[in-house]
Design a protein around this motif. Sequence first.
Motif, PDB file in Angstrom:
ATOM      1  N   VAL A   1      31.898  13.480 -15.226  1.00  0.00           N
ATOM      2  CA  VAL A   1      33.040  13.411 -14.313  1.00  0.00           C
ATOM      3  C   VAL A   1      33.601  11.992 -14.397  1.00  0.00           C
ATOM      4  O   VAL A   1      32.858  11.027 -14.236  1.00  0.00           O
ATOM      5  CB  VAL A   1      32.623  13.741 -12.863  1.00  0.00           C
ATOM      6  N   ILE A   2      34.904  11.895 -14.696  1.00  0.00           N
ATOM      7  CA  ILE A   2      35.527  10.580 -14.851  1.00  0.00           C
ATOM      8  C   ILE A   2      36.867  10.539 -14.123  1.00  0.00           C
ATOM      9  O   ILE A   2      37.406  11.570 -13.722  1.00  0.00           O
ATOM     10  CB  ILE A   2      35.727  10.210 -16.346  1.00  0.00           C
TER      11      ILE A   2
ATOM     12  N   GLY B   1      31.352  18.782 -21.853  1.00  0.00           N
ATOM     13  CA  GLY B   1      32.539  18.977 -21.024  1.00  0.00           C
ATOM     14  C   GLY B   1      32.828  17.747 -20.187  1.00  0.00           C
ATOM     15  O   GLY B   1      31.931  16.940 -19.927  1.00  0.00           O
ATOM     16  N   ALA B   2      34.091  17.616 -19.786  1.00  0.00           N
ATOM     17  CA  ALA B   2      34.483  16.504 -18.913  1.00  0.00           C
ATOM     18  C   ALA B   2      35.451  17.000 -17.850  1.00  0.00           C
ATOM     19  O   ALA B   2      36.372  17.762 -18.136  1.00  0.00           O
ATOM     20  CB  ALA B   2      35.144  15.388 -19.727  1.00  0.00           C
ATOM     21  N   MET B   3      35.212  16.557 -16.632  1.00  0.00           N
ATOM     22  CA  MET B   3      36.143  16.744 -15.529  1.00  0.00           C
ATOM     23  C   MET B   3      36.863  15.417 -15.356  1.00  0.00           C
ATOM     24  O   MET B   3      36.235  14.416 -15.004  1.00  0.00           O
ATOM     25  CB  MET B   3      35.388  17.060 -14.234  1.00  0.00           C
ATOM     26  N   LEU B   4      38.166  15.403 -15.628  1.00  0.00           N
ATOM     27  CA  LEU B   4      38.953  14.165 -15.524  1.00  0.00           C
ATOM     28  C   LEU B   4      39.796  14.266 -14.252  1.00  0.00           C
ATOM     29  O   LEU B   4      40.733  15.059 -14.205  1.00  0.00           O
ATOM     30  CB  LEU B   4      39.829  14.018 -16.771  1.00  0.00           C
ATOM     31  N   VAL B   5      39.437  13.480 -13.267  1.00  0.00           N
ATOM     32  CA  VAL B   5      39.982  13.678 -11.920  1.00  0.00           C
ATOM     33  C   VAL B   5      41.006  12.603 -11.553  1.00  0.00           C
ATOM     34  O   VAL B   5      40.797  11.421 -11.818  1.00  0.00           O
ATOM     35  CB  VAL B   5      38.832  13.654 -10.874  1.00  0.00           C
ATOM     36  N   TYR B   6      42.128  13.033 -10.955  1.00  0.00           N
ATOM     37  CA  TYR B   6      43.054  12.113 -10.305  1.00  0.00           C
ATOM     38  C   TYR B   6      43.297  12.617  -8.885  1.00  0.00           C
ATOM     39  O   TYR B   6      42.850  13.706  -8.521  1.00  0.00           O
ATOM     40  CB  TYR B   6      44.371  11.962 -11.102  1.00  0.00           C
TER      41      TYR B   6
ATOM     42  N   PHE C   1      47.106   9.180 -11.504  1.00  0.00           N
ATOM     43  CA  PHE C   1      47.597  10.104 -12.530  1.00  0.00           C
ATOM     44  C   PHE C   1      48.106   9.323 -13.745  1.00  0.00           C
ATOM     45  O   PHE C   1      47.884   9.723 -14.893  1.00  0.00           O
ATOM     46  CB  PHE C   1      48.702  10.996 -11.965  1.00  0.00           C
ATOM     47  N   ASP C   2      48.779   8.186 -13.495  1.00  0.00           N
ATOM     48  CA  ASP C   2      49.278   7.359 -14.609  1.00  0.00           C
ATOM     49  C   ASP C   2      48.126   6.874 -15.499  1.00  0.00           C
ATOM     50  O   ASP C   2      48.314   6.652 -16.687  1.00  0.00           O
ATOM     51  CB  ASP C   2      50.060   6.152 -14.077  1.00  0.00           C
ATOM     52  N   HIS C   3      46.933   6.720 -14.914  1.00  0.00           N
ATOM     53  CA  HIS C   3      45.776   6.257 -15.679  1.00  0.00           C
ATOM     54  C   HIS C   3      45.075   7.358 -16.473  1.00  0.00           C
ATOM     55  O   HIS C   3      44.176   7.070 -17.253  1.00  0.00           O
ATOM     56  CB  HIS C   3      44.751   5.596 -14.748  1.00  0.00           C
ATOM     57  N   VAL C   4      45.462   8.606 -16.240  1.00  0.00           N
ATOM     58  CA  VAL C   4      44.772   9.721 -16.906  1.00  0.00           C
ATOM     59  C   VAL C   4      44.818   9.570 -18.432  1.00  0.00           C
ATOM     60  O   VAL C   4      43.828   9.826 -19.121  1.00  0.00           O
ATOM     61  CB  VAL C   4      45.351  11.083 -16.445  1.00  0.00           C
TER      62      VAL C   4
END
Length: 173
Positions: A16-17, A86-91, A99-102
């Motif tokens: 999770v990142i 797998g990765a959960m990329l959270v904003y 969100f801009d950093h995603v």
Amino acid sequence: GEREGERIDYVFKVVVIGDSAVGKSQILSRFTKNEFCFDSKSTIGVEFQTRTVTINSKLIKAQIWDTAGQERYRAVTSAYYRGALGAMLVYDITKRQTFDHVARWVEELRAHADSSIVIMLIGNKSDLADLRAVPTEHAVEFAEDQGLFFSETSALRGDNVDSAFLKLLEEIY
Ligand code: GTP
Ligand code: MG
């Protein structure tokens, strides 16, 4: 929950990142313990939790790793991503900057994780609809462009948390 004594068919590592305070740790505790903590503290280093689910009659143990969004508290990058399927990329849907950093987080995944890693983009805190700063369509467009799955969740209410993790695990499987 954990089903002791049953044979696990597969262990899937998921990371999770995302930026600090987007709700990574709360999404994880909602998925693994069905709990939410209002005064959660910033994560320091790495923690992981597990939950075992059934997919296509197979017992899958999801081993989910959580680290700090803050650079100075983060885990060693290569070790964190090693073996992740797998990765959960959270904003945070109420914080435009997260969100801009995603895109940067996607770059970090492409640099350090296996190229076949399945990525789910998560817009968290959907319960704070009045404070929304990131339109759903922008995130959908970005996700399609980058080949990511996408969901909006609320760790607070529990909305879409299970379905997002199950979708990710199914795609890994
Ligand atoms: P770091 O560990 O610093 O990287 O942060 P994090 O991404 O793990 O954030 P954490 O889960 O600690 O949550 C940060 C804050 O957001 C806490 O005050 C949570 O209570 C709050 N929060 C998390 N998820 C939600 C949500 O779905 N809705 C609302 N309203 N608040 C949330
Ligand atoms: Mg945390």
